[in-house]
Design an enzyme around this catalytic site. Structure first.
Site, PDB file in Angstrom:
ATOM      1  N   LYS A 277      15.010 -22.430  46.591  1.00  8.43           N
ATOM      2  CA  LYS A 277      13.835 -22.652  47.439  1.00  8.43           C
ATOM      3  C   LYS A 277      14.233 -23.127  48.840  1.00  8.43           C
ATOM      4  CE  LYS A 277       9.137 -24.217  46.634  1.00  8.43           C
ATOM      5  NZ  LYS A 277       8.241 -25.014  45.797  1.00  8.43           N
TER       6      LYS A 277
ATOM      7  N   MET B  70       7.026   4.360  12.841  1.00  7.17           N
ATOM      8  CA  MET B  70       8.427   4.735  12.673  1.00  7.17           C
ATOM      9  C   MET B  70       9.115   3.855  11.627  1.00  7.17           C
ATOM     10  SD  MET B  70      10.644   6.870  13.410  1.00  7.17           S
ATOM     11  CE  MET B  70      10.622   7.770  14.948  1.00  7.17           C
TER      12      MET B  70
ATOM     13  N   PHE C   6      12.351 -29.042  36.902  1.00  8.78           N
ATOM     14  CA  PHE C   6      11.192 -28.301  36.411  1.00  8.78           C
ATOM     15  C   PHE C   6      11.383 -26.804  36.678  1.00  8.78           C
ATOM     16  CE2 PHE C   6       6.873 -26.522  37.131  1.00  8.78           C
ATOM     17  CZ  PHE C   6       6.469 -26.580  35.798  1.00  8.78           C
ATOM     18  N   GLN C   7      11.245 -26.011  35.655  1.00  4.51           N
ATOM     19  CA  GLN C   7      11.400 -24.545  35.702  1.00  4.51           C
ATOM     20  C   GLN C   7      12.775 -24.109  36.196  1.00  4.51           C
ATOM     21  OE1 GLN C   7       7.796 -22.952  37.606  1.00  4.51           O
ATOM     22  NE2 GLN C   7       6.880 -22.841  35.577  1.00  4.51           N
TER      23      GLN C   7
ATOM     24  N   GLU D 123       5.774 -10.764  33.681  1.00  4.67           N
ATOM     25  CA  GLU D 123       6.947 -10.295  34.433  1.00  4.67           C
ATOM     26  C   GLU D 123       7.655  -9.139  33.741  1.00  4.67           C
ATOM     27  OE1 GLU D 123       6.181 -13.414  33.796  1.00  4.67           O
ATOM     28  OE2 GLU D 123       6.174 -14.557  35.677  1.00  4.67           O
TER      29      GLU D 123
HETATM   30  C1  LIG Z   1      10.064  -4.856  21.055  1.00  2.44           C
HETATM   31  C2  LIG Z   1      10.339  -4.055  19.816  1.00  2.44           C
HETATM   32  N1  LIG Z   1      10.143  -4.633  18.599  1.00  2.44           N
HETATM   33  C3  LIG Z   1      10.387  -3.918  17.474  1.00  2.44           C
HETATM   34  C4  LIG Z   1      10.839  -2.640  17.535  1.00  2.44           C
HETATM   35  C5  LIG Z   1      11.162  -1.852  16.274  1.00  2.44           C
HETATM   36  N2  LIG Z   1      10.291  -0.668  16.156  1.00  2.44           N
HETATM   37  C6  LIG Z   1      10.691   0.569  16.534  1.00  2.44           C
HETATM   38  S1  LIG Z   1       9.504   1.731  16.359  1.00  2.44           S
HETATM   39  C7  LIG Z   1       8.428   0.611  15.730  1.00  2.44           C
HETATM   40  C8  LIG Z   1       7.045   1.019  15.319  1.00  2.44           C
HETATM   41  C9  LIG Z   1       6.202   1.421  16.460  1.00  2.44           C
HETATM   42  O1  LIG Z   1       4.859   1.499  16.018  1.00  2.44           O
HETATM   43  P1  LIG Z   1       3.735   2.090  16.949  1.00  2.44           P
HETATM   44  O2  LIG Z   1       3.815   1.514  18.297  1.00  2.44           O
HETATM   45  O3  LIG Z   1       2.442   1.978  16.271  1.00  2.44           O
HETATM   46  O4  LIG Z   1       4.179   3.616  17.081  1.00  2.44           O
HETATM   47  P2  LIG Z   1       4.334   4.743  15.934  1.00  2.44           P
HETATM   48  O5  LIG Z   1       5.729   4.688  15.427  1.00  2.44           O
HETATM   49  O6  LIG Z   1       3.321   4.464  14.870  1.00  2.44           O
HETATM   50  O7  LIG Z   1       4.073   6.015  16.670  1.00  2.44           O
HETATM   51  C10 LIG Z   1       9.006  -0.675  15.668  1.00  2.44           C
HETATM   52  C11 LIG Z   1       8.343  -1.870  15.140  1.00  2.44           C
HETATM   53  C12 LIG Z   1      11.060  -2.111  18.835  1.00  2.44           C
HETATM   54  N3  LIG Z   1      11.544  -0.888  19.012  1.00  2.44           N
HETATM   55  N4  LIG Z   1      10.767  -2.825  19.933  1.00  2.44           N
END
Ligand SMILES: Cc1ncc(C[n+]2csc(CCOP(=O)(O)OP(=O)(O)O)c2C)c(N)n1
Length: 576
Positions: free
Chosen positions: A178, A491, A128-129, A66
């Site tokens: 429902k 990042m 349920f749910q 979803e």
């Molecule tokens: C759902 C979620 N969990 C954690 C983060 C924290 N976060 C921001 S950027 C990043 C790294 C992203 O890595 P990747 O998808 O490999 O992209 P890159 O930065 O290497 O281009 C993380 C873990 C986030 N933004 N969203």
């Protein structure tokens, strides 16, 4: 999709007896909905059963989670300007919508989500749910409501569409029990045109508009910031008229990307943490700052106590809650951006700011030398994200839709992809939701099938929603998926390197074979590891008639610069 000759609808006052479930579908048709992203389950089965008879009129896209439905609906809404619609069942179906609702809320995307709910006599019994979806979604919706009687369904849906798309757009949720879906009603549909006590759009204060015009006319160093509000208000041309008439340099926020052509001579680039050097520095040198349809996000302002202190601020914004929230406005214009900028165009005098504009170009040249040349024409062996994105962009002639996930690749793509059409940038700006891009790209492709849609995704984010490859295959949506694989949560690794003494705590990824994964979902794929094969790989991706996945191995430990470190002033932007 065929066009339905409606027996009932907005134009007709005739009524017809039907079930609540069918009334849901008829109401959607009355709102001209032709696409729904959803996932069935027990509590929404009557609505799915009613949909069965309307599948030639409404294209239901069966996502694989979803969350994917919400992001797909966001992508659809962002490129098409329509409202995105999602269906989900009660309990886990409904709670799986929450991340997407939060994302749509902060990025002002109009969504109508319809969830099934347990029968009204079971409400509050831990049936349920059963989940209190109104309680759970309260903070992440513009409005939500529960319907327990069939006859209330058309009115609730009409209200939902009105609220989602009016004023500052946002997501709404209707939870339908429902028994309300099974119940009977005399159906007629009246679109909602106003709600007492909800003022989505205020009338422009002309006295304030005159004050703003006077400030602009007397400015020596005006600077205009373009936010997503310009796109939402369809004010792109009006803003161009203004900046051209008064010779005002402008820059866009991450959410404002694509509102104007990238190569417009007054476009000075992107604001914010990984934006361009000149617009960040010049924010603290301008004398009049004109912010249009943007909300001074902390990623744009850095340290607010050192943000544009020397400038008079004109803030054009439809949502009064944004005025004085972060940056005090000397002249607030609470209005639709188009209306406000149109009024300014009448009042503003032609002008020239040649020296000021040249000073942007001189500053930009420093970034070209220190950052952009290294990104686009690297001397090192490993590929940079910048060169890959620019290659794709050039092959699309600025015509494609860019969908990005979250991380280094998002910033590189936003910096180096070139736009010449509005509504061409789909990203998770405010919430920064990894996993956004793949489903959002599917939605974007369905929202504008005639355009090339390229999703740029990191190896981390791809693995958060990769099950939507199945939806892409099933719909045969020709989404082009570009994975920039650095085998890191890049990042976060960059921050660990710069601010945590290179202690790479749990950011290195041992990845699966993405090509095999794609092929298992029956989507053709290629992996490029060397620069000499890059052109060939990108051509294969772009020439493919159906969906295609291209994995490009990029330098493992590259950083995205420039960078305004968290909490620093925009004046402290670093080039290395
Ligand atoms: C759902 C979620 N969990 C954690 C983060 C924290 N976060 C921001 S950027 C990043 C790294 C992203 O890595 P990747 O998808 O490999 O992209 P890159 O930065 O290497 O281009 C993380 C873990 C986030 N933004 N969203």
């Amino acid at each position: 999709m065929e066009t339905l000759t409606k027996t009932v609808g907005a134009e007709s006052k005739m009524t017809q007896t039907m079930t609540g479930a069918e009334a849901v579908i008829q109401s959607l048709l009355a709102e001209d909905v032709d696409t729904v992203f959803g996932y069935p389950g027990g509590a929404i089965m009557p609505i799915y059963d009613a949909l069965f008879d309307y599948q030639h009129f409404i294209n239901h896209v069966l996502v694989r989670h979803e969350q994917g439905a919400t992001h797909a609906a966001q992508g659809f809404a962002r490129v098409s300007g329509k409202v995105g619609v999602c269906f989900a069942t009660s309990g886990p179906g409904a709670t799986n919508l929450i991340t997407g609702l939060a994302d749509a809320m902060i990025d002002s995307n109009p969504l109508v989500c319809i969830t099934g709910q347990v029968a009204s006599h079971l409400l509050g019994t831990d049936a349920f749910q059963e989940t209190d979806v109104l309680g759970v979604s309260m903070a992440v919706t513009k409005w939500n409501c529960q319907v327990t009687k069939a006859e209330d369904i058309p009115g609730a849906i009409a209200k939902a569409f009105y609220i989602a798309r009016s004023g500052r757009p946002g997501p709404v949720l209707i939870d339908i029990t429902k028994d309300a879906q099974f119940g009977q009603l005399e159906f007629s549909y009246e679109p909602c045109e106003m709600i007492r006590s909800y003022v989505p759009r205020q009338k422009l204060d002309m006295e304030r508009a005159k004050e703003a015009a006077e400030l602009i006319n007397s400015a020596k160093k005006p600077f205009l910031l373009v936010g997503q509000g310009v796109i939402l208000a369809q004010a792109e041309q009006e803003v161009l008229n203004l900046v051209e008439k008064a010779d005002i340099p402008f820059a866009w926020t991450l959410m404002g990307l694509s509102a104007m052509p990238t190569d417009h001579e007054l476009n000075m680039g992107m604001l914010g943490m990984h934006g361009n050097y000149a617009p960040n520095l010049k924010t603290n040198e301008c004398d009049v700052l004109i912010a249009v349809g943007m909300r001074f996000d902390d990623r744009v302002t850095g340290d607010v106590s050192k943000y544009a202190k020397q400038a008079k601020v004109i803030h054009i914004e439809i949502d009064p809650a944004e005025i004085d929230k972060i940056i005090p406005a000397d002249v607030p214009l609470v209005a639709d951006a188009k209306e406000a900028v149109c009024a300014l165009n009448e009042l503003v005098l032609p002008n020239k700011h040649t020296d000021w504009i040249n000073s942007f170009r001189e500053t930009a040249a420093i970034e070209v030398e220190k950052v952009i040349t290294q990104d686009l024409f690297p001397q090192k062996e490993g590929m940079t994200m910048g060169e890959v994105v620019r290659n794709v962009s050039q092959k699309l002639n600025g015509d494609g839709v860019l969908v990005t996930d979250v991380g280094q690749h998002q910033m590189a793509a936003s910096r180096y992809f070139q736009f010449n059409k509005t509504r061409s940038n789909v990203t998770s700006g405010g919430l920064g939701t990894m996993g956004f891009a793949l489903p959002a790209a599917l939605g974007a492709k369905l929202g504008c099938p005639e355009r090339e849609v390229v999703a740029v995704i990191g190896d981390g984010g791809f693995q958060m929603t990769l099950q939507e490859l199945a939806t892409i295959f099933q719909t045969n949506a020709a989404v082009k998926i570009l994975i920039l694989n650095n085998n890191f949560l890049g990042m976060v690794r960059q921050w660990q390197q710069l601010f945590f003494e290179k202690r790479y705590s749990f950011t290195e990824m041992v990845n699966p074979d993405f090509v095999k994964i794609s092929e298992a979902y029956r989507i053709p794929a290629l992996k490029v590891e060397r620069r000499e094969n890059l052109d060939e790989g990108i051509n294969a991706m772009l020439e493919s008639e159906g969906p295609f996945l291209l994995e490009v191995i990029v330098e493992k430990e590259d950083n995205v610069f420039p960078m305004v470190p968290t909490g620093a002033s925009v004046s402290d932007i670093r080039l290395e």
